[in-house]
Enzyme design. Structure first.
Site, PDB file in Angstrom:
ATOM      1  N   CYS A   9      21.438 -28.368 -25.522  1.00  0.00           N
ATOM      2  CA  CYS A   9      20.868 -28.168 -24.194  1.00  0.00           C
ATOM      3  C   CYS A   9      19.347 -28.262 -24.319  1.00  0.00           C
ATOM      4  O   CYS A   9      18.843 -28.795 -25.306  1.00  0.00           O
ATOM      5  CB  CYS A   9      21.338 -26.845 -23.571  1.00  0.00           C
ATOM      6  SG  CYS A   9      20.722 -25.341 -24.355  1.00  0.00           S
ATOM      7  N   ASN A  12      18.193 -24.186 -26.129  1.00  0.00           N
ATOM      8  CA  ASN A  12      19.128 -23.631 -27.108  1.00  0.00           C
ATOM      9  C   ASN A  12      19.171 -22.103 -27.058  1.00  0.00           C
ATOM     10  O   ASN A  12      19.297 -21.433 -28.075  1.00  0.00           O
ATOM     11  CB  ASN A  12      18.786 -24.128 -28.525  1.00  0.00           C
ATOM     12  CG  ASN A  12      19.880 -23.863 -29.551  1.00  0.00           C
ATOM     13  OD1 ASN A  12      19.574 -23.643 -30.718  1.00  0.00           O
ATOM     14  ND2 ASN A  12      21.131 -23.886 -29.158  1.00  0.00           N
ATOM     15  N   CYS A  14      20.866 -20.658 -23.938  1.00  0.00           N
ATOM     16  CA  CYS A  14      21.913 -20.316 -22.964  1.00  0.00           C
ATOM     17  C   CYS A  14      23.154 -21.178 -23.136  1.00  0.00           C
ATOM     18  O   CYS A  14      24.152 -20.752 -23.706  1.00  0.00           O
ATOM     19  CB  CYS A  14      21.396 -20.444 -21.529  1.00  0.00           C
ATOM     20  SG  CYS A  14      20.259 -19.139 -21.021  1.00  0.00           S
ATOM     21  N   ARG A  15      23.081 -22.408 -22.638  1.00  0.00           N
ATOM     22  CA  ARG A  15      24.280 -23.250 -22.566  1.00  0.00           C
ATOM     23  C   ARG A  15      24.816 -23.669 -23.923  1.00  0.00           C
ATOM     24  O   ARG A  15      26.019 -23.517 -24.193  1.00  0.00           O
ATOM     25  CB  ARG A  15      23.991 -24.493 -21.718  1.00  0.00           C
ATOM     26  CG  ARG A  15      23.671 -24.169 -20.275  1.00  0.00           C
ATOM     27  CD  ARG A  15      23.237 -25.396 -19.507  1.00  0.00           C
ATOM     28  NE  ARG A  15      21.938 -25.873 -19.986  1.00  0.00           N
ATOM     29  CZ  ARG A  15      21.366 -26.996 -19.599  1.00  0.00           C
ATOM     30  NH1 ARG A  15      21.997 -27.795 -18.745  1.00  0.00           N
ATOM     31  NH2 ARG A  15      20.180 -27.347 -20.053  1.00  0.00           N
ATOM     32  N   SER A  16      23.974 -24.224 -24.780  1.00  0.00           N
ATOM     33  CA  SER A  16      24.504 -24.730 -26.050  1.00  0.00           C
ATOM     34  C   SER A  16      24.962 -23.623 -26.996  1.00  0.00           C
ATOM     35  O   SER A  16      26.015 -23.774 -27.629  1.00  0.00           O
ATOM     36  CB  SER A  16      23.533 -25.700 -26.723  1.00  0.00           C
ATOM     37  OG  SER A  16      22.285 -25.122 -26.967  1.00  0.00           O
ATOM     38  N   ASP A 120      22.095 -24.935 -15.745  1.00  0.00           N
ATOM     39  CA  ASP A 120      21.374 -24.042 -16.646  1.00  0.00           C
ATOM     40  C   ASP A 120      21.250 -22.649 -16.022  1.00  0.00           C
ATOM     41  O   ASP A 120      20.499 -22.456 -15.070  1.00  0.00           O
ATOM     42  CB  ASP A 120      19.992 -24.613 -16.938  1.00  0.00           C
ATOM     43  CG  ASP A 120      19.297 -23.893 -18.078  1.00  0.00           C
ATOM     44  OD1 ASP A 120      19.694 -22.758 -18.426  1.00  0.00           O
ATOM     45  OD2 ASP A 120      18.340 -24.470 -18.628  1.00  0.00           O
TER      46      ASP A 120
END
Length: 145
Positions: A9, A12, A14-16, A120
């Site tokens: 993301c 690095n 939150c999402r990934s 995000d």
């Protein structure tokens, strides 16, 4: 068979890392990591609200630390998963000549969601919906392995 997957993301945090944690729990036999296309948060743990939301789903992200995506990741992983088109473009811009490592959008594995990217939650503040989509895409990815 794909044995090494990298989730990417922007920062690095939150999402990934959430995708890494969810997929590790779902497929412990597959080596996973995560990275960000930007270096702002390198060395930092995932964003606390994301950690809390993941923890409520029995996914522990506390040991993960942010790092920046590097061209060498094309050598180290069999599949690279981007959270949105901007991440995908940034990843492909670093692709070394001749490298064929596939780069896919995570939402490609959740076509029934109708989403073309993983929003995000750092900006949307909707950590639960983000995790719902990540879990759905993770299930779809598992089926393809």
């Amino acid at each position: 068979m794909t044995k090494r997957i990298l989730f990417v993301c922007l920062g690095n945090i939150c999402r990934s890392p959430a995708a890494e944690g969810v997929f590790r729990a779902l497929c412990p036999e597959v080596a996973c990591d995560s990275a960000g296309t930007a270096s702002w948060h390198s060395g930092k743990p995932p964003y606390e609200p994301m950690q809390e939301a993941a923890h409520r789903r029995n996914v522990d992200l506390s040991a993960l630390r942010a790092r920046q995506f590097a061209a060498s990741d094309f050598d180290d992983f069999d599949l690279i998963i981007a959270m949105d088109d901007s991440n995908l473009e940034d990843i492909d811009a670093l692709r070394p000549k001749g490298h064929k490592t596939p780069v896919k959008l995570f939402t490609d594995y959740a076509p029934q969601s109708g989403m073309d990217h993983v929003p995000d939650p750092y900006y949307t503040r909707d950590f639960e919906s983000c995790l719902d989509l990540i879990e759905e895409a993770a299930q779809g990815l598992k089926i393809t392995l």
